[in-house]
Motif scaffolding. Structure first.
Motif, PDB file in Angstrom:
ATOM      1  N   ASP B 110      10.720  34.810  45.137  1.00 20.22           N
ATOM      2  CA  ASP B 110      11.015  36.303  45.325  1.00 20.22           C
ATOM      3  C   ASP B 110      11.370  36.656  43.675  1.00 20.22           C
ATOM      4  OD1 ASP B 110      11.127  35.365  47.608  1.00 20.22           O
ATOM      5  OD2 ASP B 110      12.991  36.770  48.339  1.00 20.22           O
ATOM      6  N   SER B 111      11.907  35.503  43.011  1.00 19.41           N
ATOM      7  CA  SER B 111      12.255  36.186  41.505  1.00 19.41           C
ATOM      8  C   SER B 111      10.951  36.260  40.837  1.00 19.41           C
ATOM      9  CB  SER B 111      13.027  34.960  40.905  1.00 19.41           C
ATOM     10  OG  SER B 111      14.299  34.765  41.379  1.00 19.41           O
ATOM     11  N   TYR B 112       9.864  35.613  41.032  1.00 22.48           N
ATOM     12  CA  TYR B 112       8.536  35.710  40.369  1.00 22.48           C
ATOM     13  C   TYR B 112       7.963  36.871  40.896  1.00 22.48           C
ATOM     14  CZ  TYR B 112       9.157  30.959  38.760  1.00 22.48           C
ATOM     15  OH  TYR B 112       9.630  29.693  38.310  1.00 22.48           O
ATOM     16  N   GLU B 113       8.168  37.501  42.113  1.00 24.85           N
ATOM     17  CA  GLU B 113       7.494  38.665  42.758  1.00 24.85           C
ATOM     18  C   GLU B 113       8.270  39.688  42.084  1.00 24.85           C
ATOM     19  OE1 GLU B 113       5.207  39.858  45.285  1.00 24.85           O
ATOM     20  OE2 GLU B 113       4.600  37.839  44.753  1.00 24.85           O
ATOM     21  N   LEU B 114       9.399  39.664  41.917  1.00 25.99           N
ATOM     22  CA  LEU B 114      10.065  40.841  41.152  1.00 25.99           C
ATOM     23  C   LEU B 114       9.570  40.923  39.760  1.00 25.99           C
ATOM     24  CD1 LEU B 114      12.371  42.905  41.227  1.00 25.99           C
ATOM     25  CD2 LEU B 114      13.795  41.267  39.892  1.00 25.99           C
ATOM     26  N   VAL B 115       9.396  39.957  39.091  1.00 25.47           N
ATOM     27  CA  VAL B 115       8.781  40.060  37.700  1.00 25.47           C
ATOM     28  C   VAL B 115       7.362  40.589  37.820  1.00 25.47           C
ATOM     29  CG1 VAL B 115       7.893  38.496  35.670  1.00 25.47           C
ATOM     30  CG2 VAL B 115      10.079  37.864  36.618  1.00 25.47           C
ATOM     31  N   ARG B 116       6.903  40.323  38.781  1.00 26.09           N
ATOM     32  CA  ARG B 116       5.248  40.640  39.133  1.00 26.09           C
ATOM     33  C   ARG B 116       5.135  42.236  39.166  1.00 26.09           C
ATOM     34  NH1 ARG B 116       2.114  42.678  42.702  1.00 26.09           N
ATOM     35  NH2 ARG B 116       3.356  42.046  44.571  1.00 26.09           N
ATOM     36  N   ARG B 117       6.067  42.754  39.922  1.00 27.27           N
ATOM     37  CA  ARG B 117       6.221  44.258  40.142  1.00 27.27           C
ATOM     38  C   ARG B 117       6.845  44.908  38.813  1.00 27.27           C
ATOM     39  NH1 ARG B 117       8.020  44.642  46.332  1.00 27.27           N
ATOM     40  NH2 ARG B 117       7.267  46.875  46.087  1.00 27.27           N
ATOM     41  N   ALA B 124      -4.462  39.021  40.210  1.00 28.46           N
ATOM     42  CA  ALA B 124      -5.213  38.064  39.936  1.00 28.46           C
ATOM     43  C   ALA B 124      -4.674  37.204  38.671  1.00 28.46           C
ATOM     44  CB  ALA B 124      -6.778  38.325  39.709  1.00 28.46           C
ATOM     45  N   ARG B 125      -4.242  37.960  37.869  1.00 29.81           N
ATOM     46  CA  ARG B 125      -3.541  37.599  36.583  1.00 29.81           C
ATOM     47  C   ARG B 125      -2.286  36.739  37.108  1.00 29.81           C
ATOM     48  NH1 ARG B 125      -5.835  35.714  32.650  1.00 29.81           N
ATOM     49  NH2 ARG B 125      -3.910  34.744  31.676  1.00 29.81           N
ATOM     50  N   TYR B 126      -1.663  37.496  37.850  1.00 30.43           N
ATOM     51  CA  TYR B 126      -0.250  36.920  38.363  1.00 30.43           C
ATOM     52  C   TYR B 126      -0.407  35.468  38.905  1.00 30.43           C
ATOM     53  CZ  TYR B 126       3.801  36.192  41.189  1.00 30.43           C
ATOM     54  OH  TYR B 126       4.917  35.836  42.073  1.00 30.43           O
ATOM     55  N   ARG B 127      -1.291  35.383  39.799  1.00 28.76           N
ATOM     56  CA  ARG B 127      -1.778  34.288  40.734  1.00 28.76           C
ATOM     57  C   ARG B 127      -2.202  33.189  39.781  1.00 28.76           C
ATOM     58  NH1 ARG B 127      -5.090  36.575  44.646  1.00 28.76           N
ATOM     59  NH2 ARG B 127      -3.829  38.250  44.662  1.00 28.76           N
ATOM     60  N   ALA B 128      -2.965  33.452  38.922  1.00 26.47           N
ATOM     61  CA  ALA B 128      -3.802  32.454  38.011  1.00 26.47           C
ATOM     62  C   ALA B 128      -2.466  31.902  37.103  1.00 26.47           C
ATOM     63  CB  ALA B 128      -4.586  33.165  36.905  1.00 26.47           C
ATOM     64  N   ASN B 129      -1.631  32.803  36.759  1.00 27.80           N
ATOM     65  CA  ASN B 129      -0.319  32.324  35.713  1.00 27.80           C
ATOM     66  C   ASN B 129       0.688  31.486  36.556  1.00 27.80           C
ATOM     67  OD1 ASN B 129      -1.536  33.468  33.434  1.00 27.80           O
ATOM     68  ND2 ASN B 129      -0.136  35.383  33.528  1.00 27.80           N
ATOM     69  N   HIS B 166       3.925  37.037  32.483  1.00 26.22           N
ATOM     70  CA  HIS B 166       3.054  38.298  32.218  1.00 26.22           C
ATOM     71  C   HIS B 166       2.428  38.157  30.766  1.00 26.22           C
ATOM     72  CE1 HIS B 166       7.329  38.219  30.118  1.00 26.22           C
ATOM     73  NE2 HIS B 166       6.548  39.019  29.221  1.00 26.22           N
ATOM     74  N   ASP B 167       2.187  36.861  30.595  1.00 27.26           N
ATOM     75  CA  ASP B 167       1.376  36.653  29.451  1.00 27.26           C
ATOM     76  C   ASP B 167       1.896  37.373  28.118  1.00 27.26           C
ATOM     77  OD1 ASP B 167      -0.822  35.380  30.382  1.00 27.26           O
ATOM     78  OD2 ASP B 167      -1.695  37.078  31.171  1.00 27.26           O
ATOM     79  N   PRO B 168       3.176  36.861  27.689  1.00 29.87           N
ATOM     80  CA  PRO B 168       3.599  37.352  26.476  1.00 29.87           C
ATOM     81  C   PRO B 168       2.826  36.663  25.197  1.00 29.87           C
ATOM     82  CG  PRO B 168       5.261  35.601  27.381  1.00 29.87           C
ATOM     83  CD  PRO B 168       3.983  35.831  28.476  1.00 29.87           C
ATOM     84  N   GLU B 169       2.872  37.599  24.150  1.00 29.59           N
ATOM     85  CA  GLU B 169       2.159  37.003  22.982  1.00 29.59           C
ATOM     86  C   GLU B 169       3.277  36.104  22.396  1.00 29.59           C
ATOM     87  OE1 GLU B 169       0.944  40.330  20.371  1.00 29.59           O
ATOM     88  OE2 GLU B 169       1.065  41.575  22.207  1.00 29.59           O
ATOM     89  N   VAL B 170       4.334  36.386  22.499  1.00 28.15           N
ATOM     90  CA  VAL B 170       5.314  35.523  21.760  1.00 28.15           C
ATOM     91  C   VAL B 170       6.542  34.938  22.950  1.00 28.15           C
ATOM     92  CG1 VAL B 170       6.744  37.282  20.887  1.00 28.15           C
ATOM     93  CG2 VAL B 170       7.147  35.343  19.953  1.00 28.15           C
TER      94      VAL B 170
END
Lengths: 290, 325
Positions: B110-117, B124-129, B166-170
Motif C-alpha cells: 500500500d505504501s508503494y501504491e501511494l508513492v505511485r499515485r 508500466a514504469r511502476y510495475r517494472a521498477n 519514481h526513477d529519481p536521477e539522484v
C-alpha cells in the motif's frame, strides 16, 4: 556578494512555478490520497475505530446534556429558549466538527518538528500544508459532526422562525464560514508549532474553547468577552452573527444589521491571515531546521 | 564533466538560543556548513562522511531543498533546491536512515501504491521498477506484511525501494546501513551498486561505516566542522591519515605477542590478539603468513572508525583549512 542569493527573511517559493491553481489541485489530490491511507490504517483496527467513533459521539452528546440540564432549571437563558440555544449549539458544533475533520490533526505538527519526521514531508512533491492537514486524518471525528447535526436539525424543526429564502440560505453559509474560521484557528495554531512545538494547548483554547463559547447565547457573557470574540478573534462570526439574524434577535453589541451577513468575508480574511502565518512558520523552519 | 550537483561556497548558519541561568538566554551562532565547494557528476556514487555534528545532515537537507542556505550558490540538476523544492522532489529520492516514510499499519504494498499515485508514475514504469526492487532487495515475501511487523533491516530495504520507484536521477541516503544486520547490509550495498551502475542513478550517501564506502564509492568526501577536509579516493584517505586496520586473531592457545612483518601487535588477551596494519595494504598476505606459522582458529578484520581516521588526518580543526587551498 554570495549572501545576496539567499536573504534569510525573503519569501521562498512554496509552490511549483507552474501556477497556484496547479498547486491547489496537487494539494487537494495529495490530501485525499493521504487521508485515504489514514482511514485504511484505522480500519485495520476495526473494533477500536467503531468504539472511538461511538465514544466521540457519546462524549459530545453528554456535552449537550449539560445544556439540557440548565434548561431543566430555567425556561430561558440570557433571553434564549432551549430550542434557540440548541440552534447555536448545533451550528457551532457542526462548524467545529467540519474544521476538526478537515485540518484538526494539524496540532500534531509539533511532534513531527520535534522528532524530525517533518523532513520526510518536505521531500515529497505535494504541498506541505496538504500533507500536514491530512496527517492522522481521523474519520471518528464524524461522531462530533453527527451529534451536532442531530441537535441542529432538531432545533430547526421546532424554531418559530420565518424560513425565508435568505434565512434558509444563511444556514449553510453560516456552517461553512464557521468551519472556515475554526480551520484558520487550527492552522494558525499549527503554524506556531514551528516555533514553539507545544503551542497546541493555546490553540485548543481557541478552537474547543471557542466552541464552548459559541454554543451559548452571546447575551450570557460579559460585553467585553463578546467584543473580543467579535473584533479580536472573530469567533462571533462562527454562528452568533448569522444566527441572530435567523432568530430575529438584536445584535448584543448594537452593530448594524449588515454585520450579520459578514461571516463569509470574515472567514476568508482569517483564512488568508492563517495562510500567512503558515508560510512564515514553514519559512522559519526551513531556515532553522528545528 | 556532466555536472548534476554543484555547490559554490555554500554556507548555513544557525542561531542557537541557550538557557544561561534562570531567565537569561544566550545567543550563539553555529556555522553548521561553512563554505562548501564541490561538484558531483551524473552517475557518480559518493560517500559523504564526517563525525557527528560535522554538517552532513545539514548538507543533505540543503541539497533536498528542506533547508534554505544562508549563503552561496547551490544547484541540483540545474535547479535551486530551496526555491523549487516541490518540483525537484519528483527528480530525487531520499532515504532518512531512521525515519521511515512507510505506512506502519498497512501492508508494504500500500505504501508503494501511494508513492505511485503521489508521483504519478506511469503504470508500466511502476510495475517494472517495483519488480526490480522486489527481486533485488528480496521483498517478495514482505509485500503483504504490515510495515510494523518488519525488522529494521527489512524496513530499510523497503524504504530504499520506496525512494526509487519514481526513477529519481539522484538518491540521497542518510546512514542507510545504521543498525542493520550483516545480511541486510550486504543486500543493501549490492542493490545500491546495481542501481548506480545499471540505471546510472547518482548516489550520495552518508555513513559511519567505512566498509560501505570501501565497497561502494570510488570517491569519498570528508566534512568536519562544516568544511570539506578531504575529497578523493578511499585509499588516499587512508594514506593521508596513515590509518590502520586491525586484524583480530584467535589462536588455539595463549601465545606471546606475534612478530610478523607488515603488522604490529597492539593487544593480547588470552588466546586473542590484535594486530594493526596499514589500511592501504591488503590483509591477505598477512593472513596467509599467520595461518602458516601459527595455530589459527578464527580471525576478523576491523575497519578503522571514521572518527579516528579524520582525527589522525588533521589532528583537529586548525589543520582543516590546509586541505582547502
Amino acid at each position: 556578494m554570495a549572501d545576496a542569493e539567499y536573504p534569510v527573511g525573503r519569501r521562498t517559493a512554496l509552490f511549483e512555478p507552474r501556477g497556484r491553481t496547479a498547486a491547489v489541485r496537487d494539494g487537494l489530490r495529495g490530501y485525499l490520497l493521504i487521508a485515504g491511507m489514514w482511514v485504511r490504517s484505522t480500519v485495520v483496527y476495526r473494533t477500536s475505530f467503531v468504539l472511538m467513533t461511538l465514544g466521540n459521539f457519546a462524549m459530545t452528546a453528554l456535552d449537550f446534556a449539560a445544556v439540557a440540564i440548565i434548561f431543566g432549571h430555567t425556561r430561558v437563558l440570557g433571553g434564549f429558549t432551549l430550542t434557540e440555544t440548541a440552534f447555536l449549539y448545533g451550528s457551532s458544533g457542526v462548524a467545529l466538527g467540519l474544521a476538526d475533520l478537515a485540518v484538526g490533526s494539524m496540532d500534531g505538527l509539533g511532534r513531527r518538528v520535534r522528532d524530525g519526521t517533518m523532513d520526510t514531508l518536505l521531500v515529497r512533491p505535494v504541498p506541505v500544508f496538504a500533507q500536514a492537514a491530512a496527517d492522522r486524518f481521523a474519520l471518528r471525528r464524524l461522531g462530533r459532526i453527527t451529534q451536532a447535526a442531530v441537535v441542529l436539525g432538531w432545533s430547526m424543526t421546532r424554531l418559530h422562525v420565518a424560513w425565508t429564502a435568505v434565512n434558509v440560505l444563511l444556514v449553510p453559509v453560516m456552517l461553512l464560514s464557521g468551519a472556515g474560521i475554526f480551520a484558520a484557528v487550527f492552522t494558525t495554531g499549527a503554524a506556531f508549532q514551528f516555533w514553539a512545538t507545544d503551542a497546541a494547548e493555546v490553540q485548543n483554547s481557541f478552537t474547543y474553547g471557542g466552541n464552548a463559547l459559541t454554543q451559548y447565547p452571546p447575551t450570557v457573557f460579559a460585553k467585553d468577552l463578546v467584543r473580543g470574540a467579535t473584533f479580536v478573534v472573530p469567533l462571533a462570526f462562527v454562528n452568533w452573527m448569522p444566527a441572530l439574524h435567523i432568530l430575529g434577535r438584536d445584535n448584543p453589541l448594537r452593530l448594524p444589521g449588515w454585520v450579520d451577513f459578514c461571516s463569509p468575508l470574515v472567514a476568508l480574511a482569517v483564512c488568508a491571515l492563517a495562510g500567512l502565518a503558515w508560510r512564515a512558520g514553514l519559512r522559519s523552519y526551513r531556515s532553522t531546521g528545528s | 564533466m556532466d555536472t548534476l550537483i554543484q555547490l559554490d561556497d555554500v554556507r548555513k548558519v544557525f542561531e542557537v538560543r541557550r538557557r544561561a541561568g534562570l531567565l537569561r538566554r544566550e545567543r550563539r551562532t553555529v556555522r553548521a556548513v561553512d563554505g562548501l565547494d564541490f561538484e558531483v557528476a551524473h552517475g557518480e556514487m559518493v560517500g559523504y562522511i564526517g563525525p557527528n555534528g560535522a554538517g552532513k545532515s545539514t548538507t543533505i537537507k540543503m541539497l533536498t531543498g528542506i533547508l534554505v542556505p544562508s549563503g552561496g550558490r547551490l544547484r541540483v540538476a540545474g535547479v535551486d533546491p530551496s526555491r523549487e523544492r516541490t518540483r525537484l522532489a519528483r527528480r530525487i529520492g531520499v532515504v532518512f536512515g531512521q525515519r521511515t516514510t512507510l505506512w506502519w499499519d498497512l501492508p508494504l504494498r500500500d505504501s508503494y501504491e501511494l508513492v505511485r499515485r503521489i508521483y504519478r508514475i506511469p503504470d508500466a514504469r511502476y510495475r517494472a521498477n517495483l519488480d526490480v526492487c522486489v527481486e533485488l532487495l528480496d521483498l517478495t515475501e514482505l509485500l503483504d506484511v504490515p510495515v510494523r511487523q518488519l525488522s529494521l533491516g527489512q524496513r530499510m530495504r523497503a524504504d530504499i525501494a520506496a525512494a526509487l520507484l519514481h526513477d529519481p536521477e539522484v538518491l540521497y541516503l542518510d546512514e542507510p546501513t545504521i543498525g542493520l544486520d550483516v545480511v541486510s547490509k550486504v543486500k543493501v550495498r549490492e542493490f545500491l551498486r546495481q542501481v548506480n551502475s545499471e540505471r546510472g542513478t547518482t548516489v550520495l550517501l552518508t555513513t559511519h561505516d567505512l566498509t560501505d564506502i570501501e565497497q561502494l564509492c570510488k570517491r569519498v568526501m570528508v566534512i568536519d566542522h562544516g568544511q570539506l577536509v578531504y575529497d578523493g579516493g578511499l585509499d588516499g584517505l587512508h594514506a593521508a591519515g596513515e590509518s590502520e586496520r586491525t586484524l583480530v586473531v584467535d589462536f588455539d592457545r595463549e601465545l606471546p605477542p606475534v612478530r610478523i612483518t607488515g603488522a604490529r601487535s597492539v593487544r593480547t588477551e588470552g588466546p586473542r590478539q590484535w594486530l594493526a596494519f596499514p589500511a592501504s595494504t591488503s590483509a591477505a598476505p598477512l593472513v596467509a603468513e599467520l595461518a602458516a606459522r601459527y595455530p589459527l582458529v578464527d580471525l576478523s578484520v576491523r575497519e578503522p572508525a571514521i572518527e579516528d581516521v579524520i582525527a589522525r588526518m588533521y589532528g583537529g580543526r586548525g589543520a582543516a583549512a590546509l586541505s582547502r587551498e
